[in-house]
Design an enzyme around this catalytic site. Structure first.
Site, PDB file in Angstrom:
ATOM      1  N   ASP A 156       0.846  -1.204   0.000  1.00 45.79           N
ATOM      2  CA  ASP A 156       0.000   0.000   0.000  1.00 45.79           C
ATOM      3  C   ASP A 156       0.879   1.252   0.000  1.00 45.79           C
ATOM      4  OD1 ASP A 156      -1.997   1.849   0.318  1.00 45.79           O
ATOM      5  OD2 ASP A 156      -2.783   1.031   2.191  1.00 45.79           O
ATOM      6  N   HIS A 229     -10.006  -0.866  -7.142  1.00 42.13           N
ATOM      7  CA  HIS A 229      -9.763   0.241  -6.200  1.00 42.13           C
ATOM      8  C   HIS A 229      -8.808   1.269  -6.801  1.00 42.13           C
ATOM      9  CE1 HIS A 229      -8.982   2.507  -2.608  1.00 42.13           C
ATOM     10  NE2 HIS A 229      -7.708   2.180  -2.621  1.00 42.13           N
TER      11      HIS A 229
END
Ligand code: HEM
Length: 321
Positions: A156, A229
């Site tokens: 991330d 996403h």
């Protein structure tokens, strides 16, 4: 040190561009009623730079940094002549089926260091200085997880801007000269259903995120029936310009209580960019085709702040209530 905000040394308050750290504390406070409380908050904010140095100097390699964000309601109470032009409270999103709630918060402290004890020491002394002026609304201690992975197992932060791009994406510029060098900050605390995620095939997880899990390769989802996403969070304006934000998400959790989370924190030059990302995630693009990360992640909080530049924060602190 040069004049560019992104060239600042790491041990300083308001250094949005400080590198990702091993540990972080996200502290959201309410400021209690009364002018005494406001005076005490101003005094503490005026001393924040010194406090970062006082604690940070005990181990320079720990690179302590702290960013203070101020919420819209507190900004109004401070009685300043001007307000950052986009600053307002977080607007809740009522998607179907997923909701992004708006929760209160007057002050955000984003405390980062290579050592959790240094973060803790700073927070302890800070809260002592604020004393009865504040009430804690939320406190999360985050940790870096392996190669910067979230608890869903994906790396991330890869698409974050770097170098001079950080300033362009995250710092207000000449469009609002009184507040140039500051940054809008949005935080959301998410809790994950790791059991349900664990029952989901790796192929579907990768489709949902938009990257491969082990080696973090970006997937092209142009022809996919649902956007991933990473695609929903990519904002391109009518002129074809892509608008990035700076994220410093951190995993947190208490395995013994079944709590597994991601603390989302995004810094942006234009608040509307994060609002647009959230709209695409929660409402969907097209409407209904929401971000399937939300089937496994529930937003518990949602709060917006403005982190002024160091010089603006110092001025704010010096003003009389
Ligand atoms: C990308 C995780 C919430 C904005 C990513 C990536 C992961 C991820 C794994 C791909 C790697 C990367 O580029 O960083 C999560 C998790 C979240 C979350 C676990 C919470 C449950 C959010 C929210 C926003 C957001 C709330 C914005 C409002 C972005 C952006 C990108 C990204 C801008 C990069 C897109 C690109 O240009 O490739 N996220 N995210 N994320 N996320 Fe999130």
């Amino acid at each position: 040190m040069t004049g560019h905000a992104w060239d600042r040394v790491p041990i300083a308050a308001q250094s949005v561009e400080a590198p990702l750290s091993q540990a972080a504390i996200f502290l959201v406070l309410g400021v209690n009623d009364g002018t005494d409380a406001i005076t005490r908050v101003r005094d503490t904010l005026g001393g924040i730079d010194d406090l970062v140095k006082t604690v940070g100097f005990r181990d320079l390699s720990a690179r302590l940094s702290c960013i203070v964000g101020i919420g819209s309601a507190l900004w109004d109470r401070l009685g300043e002549p001007a307000k950052p032009c986009e600053l307002k409270s977080f607007v809740a999103i009522e998607g179907t089926p997923h909701k992004a709630p708006s929760t209160p918060g007057d002050l955000l402290f984003h405390i980062r260091a290579e050592r959790p004890d240094i973060c803790f020491e700073f927070e302890r002394i800070l809260l002592g200085a604020l004393g009865p002026a504040v009430t804690t609304i939320d406190e999360v201690s985050g940790f870096r997880y392996f190669d910067a992975r979230d608890l869903l197992g994906f790396v991330d932060g890869t698409a974050n801007p770097e170098g001079h791009e950080i300033g362009e994406a995250a710092l207000v510029g000449e469009e609002d000269p009184d507040f140039a060098g500051g940054s809008y900050v949005v935080v959301q605390k998410y809790l994950h259903d790791l059991a349900a995620w664990g029952r989901t095939s790796t192929a579907l997880q990768e489709e949902i995120v938009g990257r491969t899990k082990i080696d973090n390769i970006e997937l092209d989802d142009a022809a996919a029936p649902r956007k991933s996403h990473k695609t929903l969070a990519t904002i391109v304006d009518e002129q074809g310009n892509e608008h990035d934000i700076l994220r410093d998400n951190m995993p947190f959790g208490r395995a013994g209580y079944g709590e597994f989370g991601t603390y989302f924190i995004g810094y942006t030059r234009h608040l509307w960019v994060i609002e647009k990302m959230l709209e695409r995630m929660f409402i969907g693009e097209p409407a209904g085709a929401y971000d399937r990360l939300l089937d496994f992640s529930t937003a518990q909080t949602g709060t917006t702040f403005f982190a002024p530049s160091r010089s603006t924060l110092a001025k704010l602190a010096a003003d009389k209530s």
